[in-house]
Design an enzyme around this catalytic site. Structure first.
Site, PDB file in Angstrom:
ATOM      1  N   LYS A  80       0.853  -1.190   0.000  1.00  0.00           N
ATOM      2  CA  LYS A  80       0.000   0.000   0.000  1.00  0.00           C
ATOM      3  C   LYS A  80       0.892   1.245   0.000  1.00  0.00           C
ATOM      4  CE  LYS A  80      -3.854   1.686   2.904  1.00  0.00           C
ATOM      5  NZ  LYS A  80      -4.619   1.385   4.124  1.00  0.00           N
ATOM      6  N   SER A 155      -9.514   1.004   3.213  1.00  0.00           N
ATOM      7  CA  SER A 155      -8.694   1.826   2.346  1.00  0.00           C
ATOM      8  C   SER A 155      -7.603   1.062   1.596  1.00  0.00           C
ATOM      9  CB  SER A 155      -8.045   2.949   3.145  1.00  0.00           C
ATOM     10  OG  SER A 155      -7.197   2.405   4.144  1.00  0.00           O
ATOM     11  N   SER A 179      -9.368  -1.386   7.411  1.00  0.00           N
ATOM     12  CA  SER A 179      -8.840  -1.222   6.052  1.00  0.00           C
ATOM     13  C   SER A 179      -8.044  -2.374   5.482  1.00  0.00           C
ATOM     14  CB  SER A 179      -7.986   0.033   5.981  1.00  0.00           C
ATOM     15  OG  SER A 179      -8.833   1.136   5.866  1.00  0.00           O
TER      16      SER A 179
HETATM   17  N1  GLN Z   1     -13.024   2.834   6.628  1.00  0.00           N
HETATM   18  C1  GLN Z   1     -12.428   3.256   7.854  1.00  0.00           C
HETATM   19  C2  GLN Z   1     -12.247   4.753   7.844  1.00  0.00           C
HETATM   20  O1  GLN Z   1     -12.578   5.344   6.879  1.00  0.00           O
HETATM   21  C3  GLN Z   1     -11.159   2.529   8.102  1.00  0.00           C
HETATM   22  C4  GLN Z   1      -9.961   3.166   7.507  1.00  0.00           C
HETATM   23  C5  GLN Z   1      -8.700   2.434   7.826  1.00  0.00           C
HETATM   24  O2  GLN Z   1      -8.707   1.385   8.483  1.00  0.00           O
HETATM   25  N2  GLN Z   1      -7.601   3.004   7.398  1.00  0.00           N
HETATM   26  O3  GLN Z   1     -11.783   5.329   8.771  1.00  0.00           O
END
Ligand code: GLN
Length: 473
Positions: A80, A155, A179
């Site tokens: 990532k 994400s 994420s």
């Molecule tokens: N979808 C969650 C958020 O928007 C998780 C994001 C993440 O784990 N980086 O905060």
């Protein structure tokens, strides 16, 4: 040459040591796949061709000399774009880091490098990991390999899509509220979030420091275990890291598995039957209040974001807007180069941390976090692991969740483990009948019992084949 499609780490290693494939051919296979399919999937932000092939040549020379190679030596992977990679662009999918080339690498990247794994691409994500669909990337939209009109989740959407599309054997992701697990679930692969502190956050772009976890996205639980044991451990550069006893061989005979009664879909029935058939005792439980957890998450995480993202001021890193004064440099840079979701979270965080609102929001949310940890401790007195679906529904179509609150609600089942710092995994558990998209099973364990969670995931895989299904690209 042997067939190279969808290899596991062990399979690729065996091909290398038996000289059925060279490390260079292996790297070339993934580079070719990316060249052939990534214009449909859009997972990669930066492909590392020359250096990856050079690294592979060194592995080949070692094999030719008859030297032994480690399990990860010559194994191609993607990461990532949150991970700093020395000499390789790192943008966190934000315009503000458009031309940023870090001088050093994250600890996890360094550990993989020392073990011989080969980074072949940096992959897409939501900007600064804020989101659950990868639609918030400032660069492009990544498609779900199972249905290109649907999101891969987020994400770490680029990572999950890259693993599902076979653009590398595994990927590294970050998980602040789901994420790693949610995109893994949407893309039919495995995503593991370790206990908080098990893997160093050093050199990973910070989102919310008391939540952020680093972990692998893979095609089977054995690979997740191999990668975890390579990247875990105490790091003097991250004071929250813990020493982990990776040698723990957790026995998983007759576990008591808590299943939440409020989630009783088909996939939960499948999980229930499977767990019982391999000798575990399934017990109905009541989960800690997920709605409260979600509300607390969306106060605490933006608060930490607003503090962590102060460093992007147009002076220290990346892009700088044209301005006539220092103050204008700050404001114009952040206005021009941060996307709408990043701005929204900075504003929510600044608001809930400000004098007068702190007691009403931040402090209250911290109390909920403490309460939730206590509820988890109580639950873990009654059961060894907890299972839920990873998400309430499969991957949604692009543009289906334009209201930010709708998108936040997608995280209802994953954020609790980040609030409590416990390990959790998502593994494939079947397909949705209507959409034919993958569904994920979420296994949550006690703090520090990462290997129990992984052992159970391995056992479920040994008794099912959902993780072996592949999308048509
Ligand atoms: N979808 C969650 C958020 O928007 C998780 C994001 C993440 O784990 N980086 O905060």
């Amino acid at each position: 040459m042997a067939t190279l499609e969808y290899l596991s780490i062990k399979q690729a290693h065996d091909l290398l040591i038996n000289k059925q494939v060279s490390a260079k051919e292996l790297v070339q296979y993934y580079l070719d796949r990316i060249a052939k399919y990534d214009d449909k999937i859009n997972a990669c932000l930066f492909v590392r061709k020359k250096n990856a092939l050079k690294q592979a040549e060194k592995v080949d020379a070692k094999i030719a000399r008859g030297e032994e190679i480690g399990l990860l030596e010559g194994i191609p992977y993607t990461a990532k774009d949150m991970f700093l990679t020395a000499g390789v662009p790192t943008t966190a999918a934000s315009k503000i880091l458009r031309n940023f080339i870090p001088p050093h690498s994250a600890t996890a990247i360094n550990k993989l490098k020392s073990s011989g794994a080969i980074l072949i691409a940096k992959v897409n994500q939501d900007e600064f990991a804020h989101g659950g669909s990868t639609e918030n990337s400032a660069y492009k939209k990544t498609a779900n390999p199972w249905n290109k009109n649907h999101v891969p989740g987020g994400s770490s959407g680029g990572s999950a899509a890259a693993v599902a599309a076979d653009f590398g054997i595994f990927s590294l992701g970050t998980d602040t509220g789901g994420s790693i697990r949610q995109p893994a679930s949407y893309c039919g692969v495995i995503g593991f979030k370790p206990t908080y502190g098990r893997v160093s956050r050093y050199g990973v772009v910070a989102m919310a420091s008391s939540f952020d976890c680093i972990g692998p996205i893979t095609r089977n639980a054995e690979d997740a275990e191999i990668v975890l044991h390579t990247i875990e451990g105490k790091d003097s550069m991250d004071s929250t890291t813990i020493e982990s006893n990776s040698s723990d061989e957790n026995t998983i005979e007759n576990l008591t598995v808590g299943i939440a009664k409020e989630y009783d879909g088909d996939s939960m029935q499948t999980a229930n039957d499977l767990l019982t058939s391999v000798g575990h005792t399934v017990k109905e439980i009541e989960l800690p209040d997920s709605e409260l957890a979600l509300a607390a998450y969306y106060v605490l995480v933006p608060s930490e974001i607003s503090s962590n993202l102060e460093r992007y001021d147009g002076i220290r890193y990346g892009a700088r807007a044209k301005a006539t004064s220092l103050n204008e440099t700050y404001t114009k840079t952040r206005d021009e180069f941060f996307g709408p979701e990043v701005k929204r979270r900075n504003m929510i965080g600044t608001y809930s941390l400000s004098a007068g609102y702190y007691d009403a929001y931040y402090e209250k949310a911290m109390q909920v976090r403490t309460l939730l940890c206590k509820q988890f401790n109580e639950l873990f007195k009654m059961c060894d692991v907890i299972v839920t679906p990873t998400t309430l529904s499969p991957a949604f179509a692009f543009g289906a969740k334009t209201d930010p609150l709708q998108m936040y609600k997608e995280d209802i089942l994953t954020v609790s483990s980040n609030l409590a710092g416990v390990p959790a995994i998502s593994i494939p558990i079947g397909f949705d009948e209507a959409t034919k998209l993958p569904l994920g099973l979420h296994i949550i364990g006690r703090q520090g019992e990462d290997t129990t969670v992984l052992a159970l995931a391995k056992q479920i895989q040994a008794n099912s084949d959902w993780h072996q299904r592949r999308p048509k690209l």
